[in-house]
Design a protein around this motif. Structure first.
Motif, PDB file in Angstrom:
ATOM      1  N   PHE A 190       0.570   3.685  -2.890  1.00 33.04           N
ATOM      2  CA  PHE A 190      -0.729   4.348  -3.011  1.00 33.04           C
ATOM      3  C   PHE A 190      -0.902   5.477  -1.992  1.00 33.04           C
ATOM      4  O   PHE A 190      -1.939   6.131  -1.941  1.00 33.04           O
ATOM      5  CB  PHE A 190      -1.861   3.334  -2.845  1.00 33.04           C
ATOM      6  CG  PHE A 190      -1.877   2.292  -3.915  1.00 33.04           C
ATOM      7  CD1 PHE A 190      -2.381   2.575  -5.177  1.00 33.04           C
ATOM      8  CD2 PHE A 190      -1.370   1.025  -3.674  1.00 33.04           C
ATOM      9  CE1 PHE A 190      -2.390   1.614  -6.173  1.00 33.04           C
ATOM     10  CE2 PHE A 190      -1.376   0.056  -4.658  1.00 33.04           C
ATOM     11  CZ  PHE A 190      -1.881   0.349  -5.918  1.00 33.04           C
ATOM     12  N   LYS A 240      -7.304   7.623   3.198  1.00 30.88           N
ATOM     13  CA  LYS A 240      -7.832   8.054   1.905  1.00 30.88           C
ATOM     14  C   LYS A 240      -8.779   7.040   1.295  1.00 30.88           C
ATOM     15  O   LYS A 240      -9.756   7.409   0.661  1.00 30.88           O
ATOM     16  CB  LYS A 240      -6.682   8.313   0.920  1.00 30.88           C
ATOM     17  CG  LYS A 240      -5.844   9.519   1.286  1.00 30.88           C
ATOM     18  CD  LYS A 240      -4.867   9.890   0.206  1.00 30.88           C
ATOM     19  CE  LYS A 240      -3.745   8.899   0.119  1.00 30.88           C
ATOM     20  NZ  LYS A 240      -2.677   9.324  -0.802  1.00 30.88           N
ATOM     21  N   HIS A 241      -8.498   5.764   1.490  1.00 33.72           N
ATOM     22  CA  HIS A 241      -9.290   4.729   0.824  1.00 33.72           C
ATOM     23  C   HIS A 241     -10.470   4.240   1.663  1.00 33.72           C
ATOM     24  O   HIS A 241     -11.489   3.839   1.133  1.00 33.72           O
ATOM     25  CB  HIS A 241      -8.402   3.569   0.407  1.00 33.72           C
ATOM     26  CG  HIS A 241      -7.797   2.798   1.544  1.00 33.72           C
ATOM     27  ND1 HIS A 241      -7.153   3.392   2.608  1.00 33.72           N
ATOM     28  CD2 HIS A 241      -7.753   1.473   1.794  1.00 33.72           C
ATOM     29  CE1 HIS A 241      -6.724   2.470   3.451  1.00 33.72           C
ATOM     30  NE2 HIS A 241      -7.082   1.290   2.988  1.00 33.72           N
ATOM     31  N   VAL A 282       0.795  -1.232   0.000  1.00 33.66           N
ATOM     32  CA  VAL A 282       0.000   0.000   0.000  1.00 33.66           C
ATOM     33  C   VAL A 282       0.821   1.273   0.000  1.00 33.66           C
ATOM     34  O   VAL A 282       0.292   2.345  -0.300  1.00 33.66           O
ATOM     35  CB  VAL A 282      -1.018   0.024   1.170  1.00 33.66           C
ATOM     36  CG1 VAL A 282      -1.928  -1.183   1.126  1.00 33.66           C
ATOM     37  CG2 VAL A 282      -0.341   0.182   2.514  1.00 33.66           C
ATOM     38  N   THR A 329     -15.890   2.691   3.074  1.00 30.87           N
ATOM     39  CA  THR A 329     -14.972   2.847   1.945  1.00 30.87           C
ATOM     40  C   THR A 329     -15.253   4.176   1.252  1.00 30.87           C
ATOM     41  O   THR A 329     -16.383   4.668   1.233  1.00 30.87           O
ATOM     42  CB  THR A 329     -15.103   1.688   0.942  1.00 30.87           C
ATOM     43  OG1 THR A 329     -16.432   1.654   0.427  1.00 30.87           O
ATOM     44  CG2 THR A 329     -14.759   0.351   1.590  1.00 30.87           C
ATOM     45  N   HIS A 330     -14.189   4.765   0.659  1.00 35.39           N
ATOM     46  CA  HIS A 330     -14.311   6.061  -0.004  1.00 35.39           C
ATOM     47  C   HIS A 330     -14.228   5.985  -1.522  1.00 35.39           C
ATOM     48  O   HIS A 330     -14.653   6.920  -2.197  1.00 35.39           O
ATOM     49  CB  HIS A 330     -13.210   7.012   0.488  1.00 35.39           C
ATOM     50  CG  HIS A 330     -13.292   7.300   1.947  1.00 35.39           C
ATOM     51  ND1 HIS A 330     -14.394   7.868   2.538  1.00 35.39           N
ATOM     52  CD2 HIS A 330     -12.407   7.084   2.946  1.00 35.39           C
ATOM     53  CE1 HIS A 330     -14.186   8.008   3.830  1.00 35.39           C
ATOM     54  NE2 HIS A 330     -12.993   7.531   4.107  1.00 35.39           N
ATOM     55  N   ASN A 331     -13.642   4.912  -2.043  1.00 32.56           N
ATOM     56  CA  ASN A 331     -13.391   4.861  -3.484  1.00 32.56           C
ATOM     57  C   ASN A 331     -13.144   3.408  -3.899  1.00 32.56           C
ATOM     58  O   ASN A 331     -13.236   2.487  -3.086  1.00 32.56           O
ATOM     59  CB  ASN A 331     -12.186   5.750  -3.843  1.00 32.56           C
ATOM     60  CG  ASN A 331     -10.971   5.476  -2.964  1.00 32.56           C
ATOM     61  OD1 ASN A 331     -10.695   4.338  -2.622  1.00 32.56           O
ATOM     62  ND2 ASN A 331     -10.257   6.520  -2.585  1.00 32.56           N
ATOM     63  N   TRP A 332     -12.807   3.229  -5.164  1.00 32.45           N
ATOM     64  CA  TRP A 332     -12.570   1.879  -5.698  1.00 32.45           C
ATOM     65  C   TRP A 332     -11.425   1.191  -4.964  1.00 32.45           C
ATOM     66  O   TRP A 332     -11.463  -0.015  -4.757  1.00 32.45           O
ATOM     67  CB  TRP A 332     -12.314   1.919  -7.213  1.00 32.45           C
ATOM     68  CG  TRP A 332     -11.025   2.599  -7.570  1.00 32.45           C
ATOM     69  CD1 TRP A 332     -10.833   3.921  -7.844  1.00 32.45           C
ATOM     70  CD2 TRP A 332      -9.740   1.980  -7.648  1.00 32.45           C
ATOM     71  NE1 TRP A 332      -9.513   4.180  -8.085  1.00 32.45           N
ATOM     72  CE2 TRP A 332      -8.807   2.993  -7.981  1.00 32.45           C
ATOM     73  CE3 TRP A 332      -9.282   0.681  -7.465  1.00 32.45           C
ATOM     74  CZ2 TRP A 332      -7.449   2.736  -8.132  1.00 32.45           C
ATOM     75  CZ3 TRP A 332      -7.919   0.438  -7.627  1.00 32.45           C
ATOM     76  CH2 TRP A 332      -7.026   1.457  -7.962  1.00 32.45           C
ATOM     77  N   LEU A 333     -10.405   1.956  -4.563  1.00 33.26           N
ATOM     78  CA  LEU A 333      -9.274   1.359  -3.854  1.00 33.26           C
ATOM     79  C   LEU A 333      -9.729   0.796  -2.506  1.00 33.26           C
ATOM     80  O   LEU A 333      -9.342  -0.309  -2.119  1.00 33.26           O
ATOM     81  CB  LEU A 333      -8.158   2.391  -3.664  1.00 33.26           C
ATOM     82  CG  LEU A 333      -6.903   1.904  -2.960  1.00 33.26           C
ATOM     83  CD1 LEU A 333      -6.265   0.719  -3.680  1.00 33.26           C
ATOM     84  CD2 LEU A 333      -5.900   3.042  -2.819  1.00 33.26           C
ATOM     85  N   GLY A 334     -10.572   1.531  -1.807  1.00 31.71           N
ATOM     86  CA  GLY A 334     -11.088   1.055  -0.530  1.00 31.71           C
ATOM     87  C   GLY A 334     -11.944  -0.191  -0.680  1.00 31.71           C
ATOM     88  O   GLY A 334     -11.837  -1.133   0.105  1.00 31.71           O
ATOM     89  N   LEU A 382      -1.114   5.167   1.274  1.00 37.04           N
ATOM     90  CA  LEU A 382      -1.970   4.800   2.395  1.00 37.04           C
ATOM     91  C   LEU A 382      -1.154   4.682   3.673  1.00 37.04           C
ATOM     92  O   LEU A 382       0.052   4.451   3.633  1.00 37.04           O
ATOM     93  CB  LEU A 382      -2.686   3.483   2.104  1.00 37.04           C
ATOM     94  CG  LEU A 382      -3.523   3.449   0.817  1.00 37.04           C
ATOM     95  CD1 LEU A 382      -4.193   2.096   0.668  1.00 37.04           C
ATOM     96  CD2 LEU A 382      -4.535   4.568   0.794  1.00 37.04           C
ATOM     97  N   TYR A 436      -9.574  -3.051  -1.601  1.00 36.63           N
ATOM     98  CA  TYR A 436      -8.789  -3.413  -0.415  1.00 36.63           C
ATOM     99  C   TYR A 436      -9.631  -4.250   0.548  1.00 36.63           C
ATOM    100  O   TYR A 436      -9.190  -5.291   1.037  1.00 36.63           O
ATOM    101  CB  TYR A 436      -8.284  -2.143   0.273  1.00 36.63           C
ATOM    102  CG  TYR A 436      -7.500  -2.408   1.530  1.00 36.63           C
ATOM    103  CD1 TYR A 436      -6.155  -2.749   1.463  1.00 36.63           C
ATOM    104  CD2 TYR A 436      -8.092  -2.332   2.783  1.00 36.63           C
ATOM    105  CE1 TYR A 436      -5.428  -3.004   2.614  1.00 36.63           C
ATOM    106  CE2 TYR A 436      -7.377  -2.586   3.938  1.00 36.63           C
ATOM    107  CZ  TYR A 436      -6.044  -2.916   3.841  1.00 36.63           C
ATOM    108  OH  TYR A 436      -5.336  -3.176   4.976  1.00 36.63           O
TER     109      TYR A 436
END
Length: 157
Positions: free
Chosen positions: A65, A101-102, A62, A128-133, A67, A136
């Motif tokens: 990214f 962030k994620h 991570v 989760t906040h986005n596609w990465l979250g 994180l 993950y």
């Protein structure tokens, strides 16, 4: 000492508004004097070696990214339980976790008297906040279940 998956009995909106994921596991312990901090400290005192190896791998993966990693310093010192900052604490409940962030997450450790024993429940909440979250969360979920069960066994040991 059996760890049981249970339906989360907390209101996620009071601890992590908008949380899209919640799970909970419970174990019964003989120590009737156990409070939430002591239970959380027993949980986080040590992780199984395989979990430490996974955490090390996670931190490596991570970092590109941007994180947070478990070894990252924070701008303001906080009280910690294991690698997690404490968000709030009462004798019967300790809430730890952080925002990134994620995703944002909380681990809630509750203790309650049940007959001659204490029940320790670990509830995990994730927003989760986005596609990465979302990605993950999907990747770590099988490991999360194993780790939480293993950490709760330490409370009962």
């Amino acid at each position: 000492m059996t760890v049981h998956e249970v339906t989360p009995s907390i209101d996620p909106n009071t601890l992590l508004p908008g949380a899209q994921f919640a799970d909970a596991y419970r174990v019964e312990v003989e120590d009737r004097g156990l409070n939430a901090r002591q239970a959380a400290e027993r949980m986080m005192a040590r992780q199984p070696r395989w979990a430490e190896a996974l955490l090390t791998l996670r931190n490596i993966l991570v970092t590109p990214f941007g994180l947070k990693t478990s070894g990252a310093g924070s701008t303001a010192p906080r009280e910690m339980v294991g690698i997690f900052p404490i968000v709030s604490e009462q004798p019967e409940r300790l809430v730890a976790g952080f925002n990134d962030k994620h995703l944002d997450f909380r681990i809630v450790v509750d203790v309650a008297t049940s007959g001659a024993a204490r029940e320790v429940t670990a509830t995990t909440l994730v927003l989760t906040h986005n596609w990465l979250g979302r990605t993950y969360l999907a990747v770590i979920m099988p490991f999360h279940r194993l780790i939480v069960r293993s950490l709760l066994r330490q409370v009962a040991a």
